[in-house]
Design an enzyme around this catalytic site. Structure first.
Site, mmCIF file in Angstrom:
data_model
loop_
_atom_site.group_PDB
_atom_site.id
_atom_site.type_symbol
_atom_site.label_atom_id
_atom_site.label_comp_id
_atom_site.label_asym_id
_atom_site.label_seq_id
_atom_site.Cartn_x
_atom_site.Cartn_y
_atom_site.Cartn_z
ATOM 1 N N ARG A 271 11.068 -6.094 5.971
ATOM 2 C CA ARG A 271 10.949 -4.570 5.484
ATOM 3 C C ARG A 271 11.893 -3.676 5.948
ATOM 4 O O ARG A 271 12.003 -3.808 7.402
ATOM 5 C CB ARG A 271 9.476 -4.219 5.647
ATOM 6 C CG ARG A 271 9.410 -2.750 5.129
ATOM 7 C CD ARG A 271 7.693 -2.685 5.170
ATOM 8 N NE ARG A 271 6.983 -2.665 6.343
ATOM 9 C CZ ARG A 271 5.442 -2.417 6.318
ATOM 10 N NH1 ARG A 271 5.074 -2.113 5.217
ATOM 11 N NH2 ARG A 271 5.228 -2.391 7.495
ATOM 12 N N ARG B 200 10.530 -0.966 11.376
ATOM 13 C CA ARG B 200 9.474 -0.734 12.055
ATOM 14 C C ARG B 200 9.517 -1.621 13.080
ATOM 15 O O ARG B 200 9.493 -2.902 13.093
ATOM 16 C CB ARG B 200 8.189 -0.932 11.259
ATOM 17 C CG ARG B 200 7.746 0.575 10.420
ATOM 18 C CD ARG B 200 6.756 0.611 9.810
ATOM 19 N NE ARG B 200 5.625 -0.019 10.476
ATOM 20 C CZ ARG B 200 4.422 -0.099 9.652
ATOM 21 N NH1 ARG B 200 4.279 0.308 8.640
ATOM 22 N NH2 ARG B 200 3.193 -0.455 10.431
ATOM 23 N N ARG C 264 -10.220 0.736 8.993
ATOM 24 C CA ARG C 264 -9.731 -0.411 9.278
ATOM 25 C C ARG C 264 -10.673 -1.350 9.772
ATOM 26 O O ARG C 264 -10.423 -2.598 9.834
ATOM 27 C CB ARG C 264 -8.647 -0.447 10.287
ATOM 28 C CG ARG C 264 -7.267 0.007 10.163
ATOM 29 C CD ARG C 264 -6.676 -0.877 9.505
ATOM 30 N NE ARG C 264 -5.193 -1.432 9.948
ATOM 31 C CZ ARG C 264 -4.227 -0.553 9.682
ATOM 32 N NH1 ARG C 264 -4.156 0.527 9.097
ATOM 33 N NH2 ARG C 264 -3.025 -1.027 10.179
ATOM 34 N N ARG D 178 -1.050 -8.559 13.528
ATOM 35 C CA ARG D 178 -1.601 -7.425 12.677
ATOM 36 C C ARG D 178 -2.261 -8.284 11.476
ATOM 37 O O ARG D 178 -3.421 -7.624 11.081
ATOM 38 C CB ARG D 178 -0.659 -6.635 11.995
ATOM 39 C CG ARG D 178 0.075 -5.715 12.836
ATOM 40 C CD ARG D 178 1.769 -5.259 12.694
ATOM 41 N NE ARG D 178 1.621 -4.466 11.637
ATOM 42 C CZ ARG D 178 2.767 -4.468 10.622
ATOM 43 N NH1 ARG D 178 3.673 -5.065 11.189
ATOM 44 N NH2 ARG D 178 2.520 -3.613 9.712
ATOM 45 N N LYS E 151 0.824 -1.224 0.088
ATOM 46 C CA LYS E 151 0.064 0.068 -0.156
ATOM 47 C C LYS E 151 0.804 1.278 -0.041
ATOM 48 O O LYS E 151 0.614 2.173 -0.746
ATOM 49 C CB LYS E 151 -0.803 0.142 1.201
ATOM 50 C CG LYS E 151 -1.941 -1.052 1.123
ATOM 51 C CD LYS E 151 -2.901 -0.606 2.377
ATOM 52 C CE LYS E 151 -2.529 -0.506 3.653
ATOM 53 N NZ LYS E 151 -2.141 -1.909 4.034
HETATM 54 P P1 AMP Z 1 -0.037 0.779 9.661
HETATM 55 O O1 AMP Z 1 1.166 1.677 9.304
HETATM 56 O O2 AMP Z 1 -1.156 1.057 8.739
HETATM 57 O O3 AMP Z 1 0.388 -0.604 9.529
HETATM 58 O O4 AMP Z 1 -0.491 0.940 11.165
HETATM 59 C C1 AMP Z 1 0.611 0.688 12.136
HETATM 60 C C2 AMP Z 1 -0.411 0.566 13.518
HETATM 61 O O5 AMP Z 1 -0.825 2.004 13.648
HETATM 62 C C3 AMP Z 1 -1.616 -0.522 13.365
HETATM 63 O O6 AMP Z 1 -1.184 -1.720 13.444
HETATM 64 C C4 AMP Z 1 -2.225 0.057 14.305
HETATM 65 O O7 AMP Z 1 -2.125 -0.165 15.726
HETATM 66 C C5 AMP Z 1 -2.212 1.524 14.091
HETATM 67 N N1 AMP Z 1 -3.335 2.195 13.179
HETATM 68 C C6 AMP Z 1 -3.083 2.505 11.900
HETATM 69 N N2 AMP Z 1 -4.214 2.912 11.291
HETATM 70 C C7 AMP Z 1 -5.300 2.555 12.343
HETATM 71 C C8 AMP Z 1 -6.647 2.604 12.125
HETATM 72 N N3 AMP Z 1 -7.393 3.160 11.132
HETATM 73 N N4 AMP Z 1 -7.314 2.313 13.422
HETATM 74 C C9 AMP Z 1 -6.738 1.619 14.402
HETATM 75 N N5 AMP Z 1 -5.611 1.794 14.477
HETATM 76 C C10 AMP Z 1 -4.543 2.040 13.406
#
Ligand code: AMP
Length: 213
Positions: free
Chosen positions: A122, A153, A88, A164, A13
């Site tokens: 990654r 990360r 999400r 996740r 993404k």
């Molecule tokens: P990402 O970079 O999109 O994989 O997000 C990393 C982490 O941020 C996720 O595992 C969640 O803990 C939190 N997070 C990101 N977007 C959301 C969302 N829309 N709702 C809730 N938690 C989120």
């Protein structure tokens, strides 16, 4: 044009988001990036978010929805935006419908067997967000695009990745049906081919969508 980018963690993404935002002049809004910036700066939201992101769980909906709702009121969003990592779950999708008009959803499907290796290997650029796989870096620690420092990360480890992916399957995957029923979803298959190959397809579909708006 207001878009949502949907897909499992590791589906690619981030790379597509950068390319889409650049081509269509959209503001790229990544809730994951917003949380990471808050964690780094030690804000109140960051302190709260950390306990969830460390475990691969979702930050509570009220907090996340409030952040996005506020962000969409900034003047730069008038030119159109791309939501990456939001919504999400169904609660967030329904909340979004009350304050935003979404023109299209780009959904990247990918074989989940690829994801664990992709995410755990990654490395991400601190400055421009470009991601790489450790197997292709030959020990390089700087971004080939902008020279920024590459880092791993904290949530890209096997245990958190497992959590996740489970959260994605249980809570986020149902959004595919939600947006299919609304007739605004565009499905793509993420592969191991270079991101440019997928972007060519995405571009063709979004150019078409843009012409209908
Ligand atoms: P990402 O970079 O999109 O994989 O997000 C990393 C982490 O941020 C996720 O595992 C969640 O803990 C939190 N997070 C990101 N977007 C959301 C969302 N829309 N709702 C809730 N938690 C989120």
């Amino acid at each position: 044009m207001n878009l949502i980018l949907l897909g499992a963690p590791g589906a690619g993404k981030g790379t597509q988001a950068t390319k889409i935002a650049e081509r269509y002049g959209l503001v790229h809004i990544s809730t994951g990036d917003i949380f990471r910036a808050n964690i780094k700066n030690g804000t109140e939201i960051g302190l709260l978010a950390k306990s969830y992101t460390d475990k691969g769980e979702l930050v509570p909906d009220e907090v996340t929805v409030a952040i996005v709702k506020d962000r969409l009121t900034w003047p730069d969003c008038e030119k159109g935006y791309l939501l990456d990592g939001f919504p999400r779950n169904l609660y967030q999708a329904e909340a979004l419908d009350t304050f935003a008009k979404i023109d299209g959803v780009v959904n990247i499907n990918i074989d989940h067997k690829l994801l664990m290796d992709r995410l755990c290997g990654r490395r991400v650029c601190r400055d421009c967000g470009e991601s790489y796989h450790v197997s292709t870096l030959n020990g390089a620690t700087k971004c080939a695009r902008c020279g920024g420092e590459l880092y791993q990360r904290k949530d890209d480890n096997p245990e958190t990745v497992g959590a996740r992916l489970a959260v994605y399957n249980e809570q986020t995957a149902p959004l595919i049906d939600y947006y299919t029923q609304k007739g605004i979803i565009h499905n793509f298959t993420g592969t191991e081919a270079p991101a440019e190959v997928l972007f060519e397809e995405v571009k063709r579909v979004l150019d078409g969508l843009l012409n209908t708006l």
